[in-house]
Scaffold this active site. Structure first.
Site, short mmCIF file in Angstrom:
data_model
loop_
_atom_site.label_atom_id
_atom_site.label_comp_id
_atom_site.label_asym_id
_atom_site.label_seq_id
_atom_site.Cartn_x
_atom_site.Cartn_y
_atom_site.Cartn_z
N ASP A 19 40.35 27.68 46.32
CA ASP A 19 40.13 28.83 45.45
C ASP A 19 40.91 28.51 44.17
OD1 ASP A 19 39.77 31.62 44.63
OD2 ASP A 19 41.91 31.78 45.02
N ASP A 21 41.77 31.20 41.07
CA ASP A 21 42.63 32.29 40.54
C ASP A 21 43.61 32.78 41.60
OD1 ASP A 21 39.76 32.80 38.92
OD2 ASP A 21 41.59 32.95 37.73
O1 LIG Z 1 40.14 33.76 43.13
P1 LIG Z 1 38.88 33.21 42.51
O2 LIG Z 1 39.15 31.90 41.79
O3 LIG Z 1 37.72 33.15 43.48
O4 LIG Z 1 38.37 34.25 41.36
C1 LIG Z 1 39.08 35.39 41.14
C2 LIG Z 1 38.40 36.44 40.31
O5 LIG Z 1 37.66 35.92 39.29
C3 LIG Z 1 39.46 37.39 39.80
O6 LIG Z 1 40.09 37.98 40.88
MG LIG Z 2 41.84 33.73 44.20
#
Ligand SMILES: O=P(O)(O)OC[C@H](O)CO
Ligand SMILES: [Mg+2]
Length: 239
Positions: A19, A21
């Site tokens: 992942d 963010d």
């Molecule tokens: O955690 P991610 O990378 O899937 O993306 C997070 C969102 O865009 C914001 O919480």
């Molecule tokens: Mg994330």
């Protein structure tokens, strides 16, 4: 003298999905600051129970949750929410820094020829902004799947993004049970399990521990990752 028993290898991980963010990049704080500002305009406050529902979600889905949870239905549409958020986030994203341990983990796995990819709910244009300072490091990824990818029909907690990312390794021998996911959000942990993949969670300290019970392992930081436990070559191994 008997050699110390090695911890039992519970998995033979062959591929890794990250992942982004809140897991690789310290960007969830930007979303929090911006969402606090938007709510302040309506005399409301943002809290971690709402944050926990929004994190990891595609933008529109996060917007719908934000509006419904705060009683702004009829006052703000998800599209307006995204547009207002976008203006402020656009200036913040290029300053995104890595989370502790992220660089060392990525470089080690790459050096040991473990295929890796990023699977982020963020839009591709946001991925490009957030990775402004991290091009060389992220170039070690086999590929990147973003939330706006047409093949990602349903966002986390649906398994789509992790199944698409696994498929794009184009490895006929890949088994989802041997693909390790790293996540920070409950929705991401659920998505990994829905995809049949084990998941290591590195939650924000503000996230309620009750929301961190589903992951196969919970770490305070990527620095604490135990390679041997997952059948991966450790820092000291010659493998
Ligand atoms: O955690 P991610 O990378 O899937 O993306 C997070 C969102 O865009 C914001 O919480
Ligand atoms: Mg994330």
């Amino acid at each position: 003298m008997m050699a110390a028993l090695k911890p039992a290898v519970t998995r033979q991980i062959t591929h890794v999905l990250f992942d982004m963010d809140g897991l690789l990049l310290d960007t969830e704080k930007f979303y929090t600051v911006v969402q606090e500002k938007i709510l302040a305009d309506y005399g409301k406050t943002f809290d971690w129970s709402l944050k926990a529902k929004m994190m990891g979600k595609k933008a529109l889905e996060a917007g719908q949750i934000f509006i419904q949870d705060t009683g702004l239905t009829g006052l703000l549409t998800p599209e307006e929410f995204i547009q207002r958020r976008e203006v402020m986030l656009h200036a913040m994203f290029p300053e995104s820094d890595l989370m502790p341990g992220a660089e060392r983990l990525i470089r080690h796995l790459h050096a040991k020829n473990i295929p890796m990819a990023i699977a982020t709910s963020s839009h591709r244009r946001h991925f490009e902004l957030k990775s402004t300072k991290h091009g060389p490091l992220f170039s070690l990824m086999h590929h990147v799947v973003t939330g706006d990818d047409p093949s990602v029909v349903h966002g986390k907690p649906a398994p789509d993004i992790f199944l698409v990312a696994a498929d794009r390794f184009e490895d006929p021998d890949l088994k989802v049970a041997n693909v390790l996911v790293f996540e920070d959000a409950p929705s991401g942990v659920a998505a990994a399990h829905a995809a049949g993949m084990p998941v290591v969670m590195v939650p924000d300290p503000n996230l309620a521990t009750s929301l961190c019970q589903e992951a196969d392992q919970v770490l305070a930081s990527l620095n604490d990752f135990d390679y041997a436990h997952w059948g991966l070559p450790s820092m000291s191994s010659e493998q």
